[in-house]
Design an enzyme around this catalytic site. Structure first.
Site, mmCIF file in Angstrom:
data_model
loop_
_atom_site.group_PDB
_atom_site.id
_atom_site.type_symbol
_atom_site.label_atom_id
_atom_site.label_comp_id
_atom_site.label_asym_id
_atom_site.label_seq_id
_atom_site.Cartn_x
_atom_site.Cartn_y
_atom_site.Cartn_z
ATOM 1 N N ARG A 1 0.840 -1.206 0.000
ATOM 2 C CA ARG A 1 0.000 0.000 0.000
ATOM 3 C C ARG A 1 0.874 1.256 0.000
ATOM 4 N NH1 ARG A 1 -1.642 2.115 4.517
ATOM 5 N NH2 ARG A 1 -2.228 0.165 5.517
ATOM 6 N N TYR B 1 -14.546 16.836 -16.922
ATOM 7 C CA TYR B 1 -14.998 15.441 -16.960
ATOM 8 C C TYR B 1 -16.174 15.228 -15.997
ATOM 9 C CZ TYR B 1 -14.754 10.379 -16.314
ATOM 10 O OH TYR B 1 -15.057 9.055 -16.225
ATOM 11 N N ASP C 1 -5.696 18.427 -15.184
ATOM 12 C CA ASP C 1 -6.012 17.071 -15.628
ATOM 13 C C ASP C 1 -5.549 16.981 -17.082
ATOM 14 O OD1 ASP C 1 -7.202 14.772 -16.665
ATOM 15 O OD2 ASP C 1 -8.973 14.936 -15.384
ATOM 16 N N LYS D 1 -6.681 5.912 -19.877
ATOM 17 C CA LYS D 1 -6.861 6.410 -21.237
ATOM 18 C C LYS D 1 -5.561 6.266 -22.034
ATOM 19 C CE LYS D 1 -10.784 7.305 -19.267
ATOM 20 N NZ LYS D 1 -11.078 8.589 -18.658
HETATM 21 C C1 LIG Z 1 -11.661 9.054 -17.471
HETATM 22 C C2 LIG Z 1 -11.287 10.390 -16.942
HETATM 23 C C3 LIG Z 1 -11.157 10.608 -15.569
HETATM 24 C C4 LIG Z 1 -11.472 9.546 -14.538
HETATM 25 O O1 LIG Z 1 -10.587 8.467 -14.615
HETATM 26 P P1 LIG Z 1 -10.991 6.960 -14.183
HETATM 27 O O2 LIG Z 1 -9.747 6.211 -14.517
HETATM 28 O O3 LIG Z 1 -12.171 6.563 -14.979
HETATM 29 O O4 LIG Z 1 -11.274 6.982 -12.724
HETATM 30 C C5 LIG Z 1 -10.769 11.861 -15.158
HETATM 31 N N1 LIG Z 1 -10.530 12.864 -16.036
HETATM 32 C C6 LIG Z 1 -10.648 12.688 -17.360
HETATM 33 C C7 LIG Z 1 -10.378 13.824 -18.284
HETATM 34 C C8 LIG Z 1 -11.039 11.453 -17.868
HETATM 35 O O5 LIG Z 1 -11.174 11.286 -19.185
#
Ligand SMILES: *Cc1c(COP(=O)(O)O)cnc(C)c1O
Length: 379
Positions: free
Chosen positions: A46, A98, A170, A195
């Protein structure tokens, strides 16, 4: 070393026993101590794990940070980053972020005493006007999801510095291959590694990258305390995915450019949202601040929900599914899928309509993708 070379090599070499070319997976939950004072750098997974550490070194290098923590989801990374703030603090965020982030900011953190205001960050005066005495953070997401609006990171971080705010970006939509927010003054970068970084639709994960010691230590502390770290197996997969990030991003954006140009000319299409098109309102900004336009785009069909549905259910290659950034092309309907967690009002305010379809262009041949959309639009 240049970006593509760092993608392949940084952090990877963790096997002094057998000199394996790839990082071993260390699934061990615990690690032996040599004596009461000494361990080999890891004691409990962890808190830290060699495979996860390899991934963290790699991503920190790609983003231009000094520390990174890899988490079990993108939302876990965002949760960790928001823990840089405390009850009573206020954060200014973009209005078209998002959907899951919006839900967390609108619904979950306010219950813990951290409040958010959502503004159109293209309007810098609106950003300045939203800053209160207790504002401590500025949350940036560019290009935005799903309409690919771009905001000027350097202008926003200048405002943040002027008011002593922690700026957090982000960077999921472009990946560090095409945009490095820290070069524009951002303090903290988060990703959904689900992604582009992993890129193969077989992991959910996230990360938080920092460049100053204090925030880095705090994020490490929070990720350990809340138990947000990713599994060694997932870390290994993301690290493997990142090795091809450069060539994949080139293929993604080659496909997206071909699709955007095709859609722009098509009579059944009302509007195309792709920063690579010279007609996009933020084309010049994207050219200046990004190293490419990425693989994501959205478009509005002419008509309404029925016309959108025909395309959404009529493609053969593009799969009707949420998520993005994988090698296979996906399409989805923000209205009932990715952005269903926003209120109808918030969706309309952000410009998402019943006619809006979002595409994640994979790395298939661009001509096949164009043909697939053509047959769905003309069926
Ligand atoms: C998918 C996404 C998230 C969230 O990520 P998860 O891996 O689904 O928890 C946050 N910000 C953006 C821009 C995303 O495309």
């Amino acid at each position: 070393m240049r970006f593509e070379t760092r993608s392949v090599h940084v952090g990877v070499d963790k096997d002094s026993a057998y000199l394996s070319a790839t990082t071993p997976i260390y699934p061990s939950s615990t690690f032996r101590w040599d004596d009461l004072e000494t361990n080999r750098g890891f004691d409990y997974t962890r808190s830290g794990n060699p495979t996860r550490a390899a991934l963290e070194e790699n991503i920190a290098s790609l983003e231009g940070g000094t520390q990174c923590r890899a988490t079990c989801t993108g939302m876990a990374a965002i949760t960790a980053a928001v823990h840089l703030f405390k009850a009573g603090d206020h954060v200014v965020a973009g209005h078209d972020i998002y959907g899951g982030t919006y839900r967390l900011f609108a619904d979950v953190f306010p219950q813990l005493g951290i409040d958010f205001t959502f503004v159109n960050q293209q309007n810098l005066d609106d950003v300045r006007a939203a800053i209160r005495p207790n504002t401590k953070g500025l949350w940036i997401e560019t290009p935005s999801n799903p309409l690919l609006n771009c905001v000027e990171i350097a202008a926003l971080t200048e405002i943040a510095r002027g008011s002593n705010l922690t700026s957090i970006a982000d960077n999921t939509f472009l990946s560090p291959c095409l945009q490095r927010p820290m070069e524009h003054g951002v303090d903290v970068v988060v990703h959904s590694t689900t992604k582009y970084l992993n890129g193969h639709s077989d992991v959910v994960g996230g990360c938080v990258v920092t460049k100053d010691e204090e925030r880095g230590e705090r994020i490490a502390y929070v990720v350990n305390a809340l138990g947000l770290g990713c599994s060694p197996f997932d870390a290994w997969l993301v690290l493997r995915g990142i090795k091809t990030l450069g060539p994949r991003m080139e293929a993604h954006q080659r496909a997206a450019a071909a699709v955007a140009n095709f859609l722009w000319e098509h009579p059944a299409v009302e509007h195309v949202y792709y920063p690579g098109l010279p007609t996009h309102p933020h084309h010049e900004l994207a050219k200046k601040q990004q190293d490419g336009f990425g693989g994501m785009l959205s478009f509005d069909v002419k008509g309404g929900r029925a016309e959108a549905e025909k395309v959404l259910t009529g493609t053969k290659l593009f799969q009707l599914a949420e998520s993005l950034g994988g090698v296979e092309s996906l399409l989805e309907y923000p209205e009932t899928m990715s952005h269903a967690s926003m209120t109808l009002e918030a969706r309309r305010e952000a410009g998402i309509t019943e006619k809006t379809i979002r595409l994640s262009c994979g790395i298939e041949h661009p001509d096949d993708l164009v043909e697939d959309l053509k047959q769905a639009l003309e069926a």
